[in-house]
Write a protein that holds these residues in place. Structure first.
Motif, PDB file in Angstrom:
ATOM      1  N   ALA A 171       0.826  -1.208   0.000  1.00  0.00           N
ATOM      2  CA  ALA A 171       0.000   0.000   0.000  1.00  0.00           C
ATOM      3  C   ALA A 171       0.861   1.260   0.000  1.00  0.00           C
ATOM      4  N   ASP A 172       2.089   1.141   0.503  1.00  0.00           N
ATOM      5  CA  ASP A 172       2.994   2.287   0.615  1.00  0.00           C
ATOM      6  C   ASP A 172       3.987   2.355  -0.540  1.00  0.00           C
ATOM      7  N   ALA A 173       4.046   1.308  -1.359  1.00  0.00           N
ATOM      8  CA  ALA A 173       5.073   1.222  -2.398  1.00  0.00           C
ATOM      9  C   ALA A 173       4.903   2.307  -3.460  1.00  0.00           C
ATOM     10  N   ALA A 174       6.036   2.828  -3.926  1.00  0.00           N
ATOM     11  CA  ALA A 174       6.039   3.853  -4.969  1.00  0.00           C
ATOM     12  C   ALA A 174       5.881   3.193  -6.334  1.00  0.00           C
ATOM     13  N   ARG A 175       5.029   3.784  -7.169  1.00  0.00           N
ATOM     14  CA  ARG A 175       4.782   3.248  -8.508  1.00  0.00           C
ATOM     15  C   ARG A 175       5.880   3.656  -9.485  1.00  0.00           C
ATOM     16  N   PRO A 176       6.034   2.927 -10.570  1.00  0.00           N
ATOM     17  CA  PRO A 176       6.966   3.361 -11.614  1.00  0.00           C
ATOM     18  C   PRO A 176       6.563   4.747 -12.124  1.00  0.00           C
ATOM     19  N   ARG A 177       7.545   5.609 -12.353  1.00  0.00           N
ATOM     20  CA  ARG A 177       7.270   6.975 -12.779  1.00  0.00           C
ATOM     21  C   ARG A 177       7.274   7.084 -14.297  1.00  0.00           C
TER      22      ARG A 177
END
Length: 223
Positions: free
Chosen positions: A78-84
């Motif tokens: 839930a806290d993970a950063a998505r690919p930009r």
């Protein structure tokens, strides 16, 4: 008022001040939470990224799929950063023709930010790749075809893509809340640290009121 009564009044006042100041001072301290430094795995669903429900070693994407990987520090999915990157399959695999018995998988590789990098390492620029692999290939096999060298841990956890990072694998780290700009939700002071001027003024006001009350208590005790 007797000296004993004045002393009791002072103790009560001190306890009241502590009850007021303690939450304020705790709020001023940066909250710290445990996180893990690792590669998260994502699937492109239309115009958005969704956290993959399988690991890359078992996921078998279809022809035309877009798979993403992001290196960052996060506590959980839930806290993970998505690919930009929102790169589309047609853009990533434009120069790779289809072939019978094979499939094309678009890969988006985001090596993260300097804030998430292990000490002494610099994240490479994010990039995309198109892997043409057998029709039954897994995402891990697509990665191996387009982003070597890969590194895995003893528990089959994906540790490195294209050799990054050079060391470490899912290690636990402690981070101050708000350190990573993508997860920061509240404004910070100009110098980036310490309690704000407003907070200090509030504490000063409480102390001033407490001092006035204490003076009044002592004055009554002498009267």
């Amino acid at each position: 008022m007797t000296g004993r009564a004045a002393g009791r009044g002072t103790a009560v006042l001190a306890a009241a001040l502590a009850a007021v100041l303690l939450p304020v001072l705790l709020a001023a301290a940066p909250a710290r939470a445990a996180g893990y430094r690792y590669w998260s795995f994502w699937e492109r669903d239309g115009d958005r990224w969704t956290y993959a429900t399988q690991g890359p070693a078992t996921a078998r994407p279809g022809d035309g799929s877009v798979q993403g990987f992001r290196f960052s520090v996060s506590a959980d999915s839930a806290d993970a950063a998505r690919p930009r990157s929102g790169a589309a399959f047609g853009t990533v695999c434009a120069g790779v023709p289809g072939r019978d018995g094979a499939k094309r998988v678009a890969l988006v590789l985001d090596f993260g930010t300097a804030a998430d990098a292990p000490a002494g390492e610099t994240p490479p620029a994010r990039r995309t790749a198109c892997a043409r692999v057998p029709a039954d290939a897994t995402t891990a096999e697509a990665l191996a075809a387009a982003a070597k060298p890969l590194r895995y841990g003893s528990d089959a956890l994906l540790c490195a893509i294209a050799g990054y990072p050079q060391r470490g694998c899912g290690e636990q780290v402690s981070t101050a809340a708000g350190d990573r700009s993508e997860h920061a939700s509240a404004p910070r002071d100009d110098d980036g640290g310490g309690p704000s001027v407003g907070l200090l003024a509030g504490v000063g006001a409480v102390l001033a009121l407490g001092g006035a009350a204490l003076w009044q208590t002592r004055r009554r005790g002498r009267g």
